[in-house]
Design an enzyme around this catalytic site. Structure first.
Site, mmCIF file in Angstrom:
data_model
loop_
_atom_site.group_PDB
_atom_site.id
_atom_site.type_symbol
_atom_site.label_atom_id
_atom_site.label_comp_id
_atom_site.label_asym_id
_atom_site.label_seq_id
_atom_site.Cartn_x
_atom_site.Cartn_y
_atom_site.Cartn_z
ATOM 1 C CG ASN A 211 -1.747 1.219 1.370
ATOM 2 O OD1 ASN A 211 -1.836 2.003 0.425
ATOM 3 N ND2 ASN A 211 -2.373 1.398 2.526
ATOM 4 C CE LYS B 261 -0.322 3.429 4.608
ATOM 5 N NZ LYS B 261 -0.306 3.577 6.057
ATOM 6 N N GLY C 69 1.904 2.461 10.809
ATOM 7 C CA GLY C 69 2.891 3.526 10.702
ATOM 8 C C GLY C 69 3.562 3.905 12.005
#
Ligand code: PGA
Length: 236
Positions: free
Chosen positions: A8, A10, A164
């Protein structure tokens, strides 16, 4: 089913990041798992073309619940599929935090399935919910509200507090949650774990029962580290 190791990206990516498909293919040619990269929408078409013949799938990070029409700024699932996307991440916590509801995730998932995309539906509890002992019912409610009625899909369990942050759930917590999700959804979907998956914890997390793969954010931006996670995956 082989494990799915999904990147991912982002809101990270530049035009030359298309070359990362070839880099990953060179680093993981003999992969036993399925590999997926979900770049920002503008890179989906070029990356799908670059991935042809490599066995690497390309996906999107969101799609609209609507068909084409007056929806400024939205992206239609059918257009993503036409560009070569095979998967779409839906209901990521970064979108749920921005107001995306279970109902909307479900409508998107159904639109995705109808357009030939395989949804990867994200669920996960906040730190407050885990500390209150409600992680499992919170995730069960998200599953009840956001999964499509029909069609093939996968799930990503991502505890919000692990995304994260460098913190991961313990193998015991992951095993408990993945068993609860499996009881809730029955056989079929893979249940990926996500939240600070890194090369040094991937083998442990991917070895937990009912973990069907990993959804990787930060460690998926460099192909060297993402390839190490791919190598930690199991064939089934
Ligand atoms: P992270 O992100 O690996 O950087 O924690 C995972 C995700 O948000 O899907």
């Amino acid at each position: 089913m082989p494990q799915l190791i999904a990147a991912n990206w982002k809101m990270n990516g530049r035009l030359d990041w298309v070359d990362k498909v070839g880099e990953l293919a060179a680093l993981t040619g003999e992969a036993v798992c399925e590999r997926l990269i979900c770049p920002p929408h503008p890179l989906v078409g070029a990356m799908a073309r670059a991935a042809q013949g490599s066995g690497i799938a390309i996906g999107a990070q969101d799609c609209s619940e609507h068909e084409a029409g007056a929806h400024t700024g939205e992206t239609e699932a059918a257009l993503l599929a036409a560009l070569g996307a095979r998967y779409v991440i839906l209901g990521h916590s970064e979108r749920r935090t921005g107001g995306e509801t279970d109902d909307r995730v479900k409508a998107k998932a159904e639109r995705a399935v109808g357009s030939g995309l395989r949804p990867l539906v994200c669920v996960g509890e906040s730190l407050a919910e885990r500390e209150a002992g409600t992680a499992i019912p919170v995730v069960e409610a998200q599953l009840s509200g956001s999964l499509p009625q029909q069609g093939d899909y996968d799930i990503a369990y991502e505890p919000v507090w692990a995304i994260g942050t460098g913190r991961t759930a313990t193998a015991r917590d992951v095993a408990e949650m993945h068993a609860a999700i499996r009881r809730h959804v029955g056989v079929g979907p893979r249940i990926l774990y996500g939240g600070s998956v890194k090369p040094d914890n991937a083998a442990l997390l991917l070895g937990v029962p009912e973990v069907g793969g990993a959804l990787v954010g930060g460690a998926s931006l460099e192909m060297e580290s993402f390839a190490q996670i791919v190598h930690a995956a199991k064939a089934d």
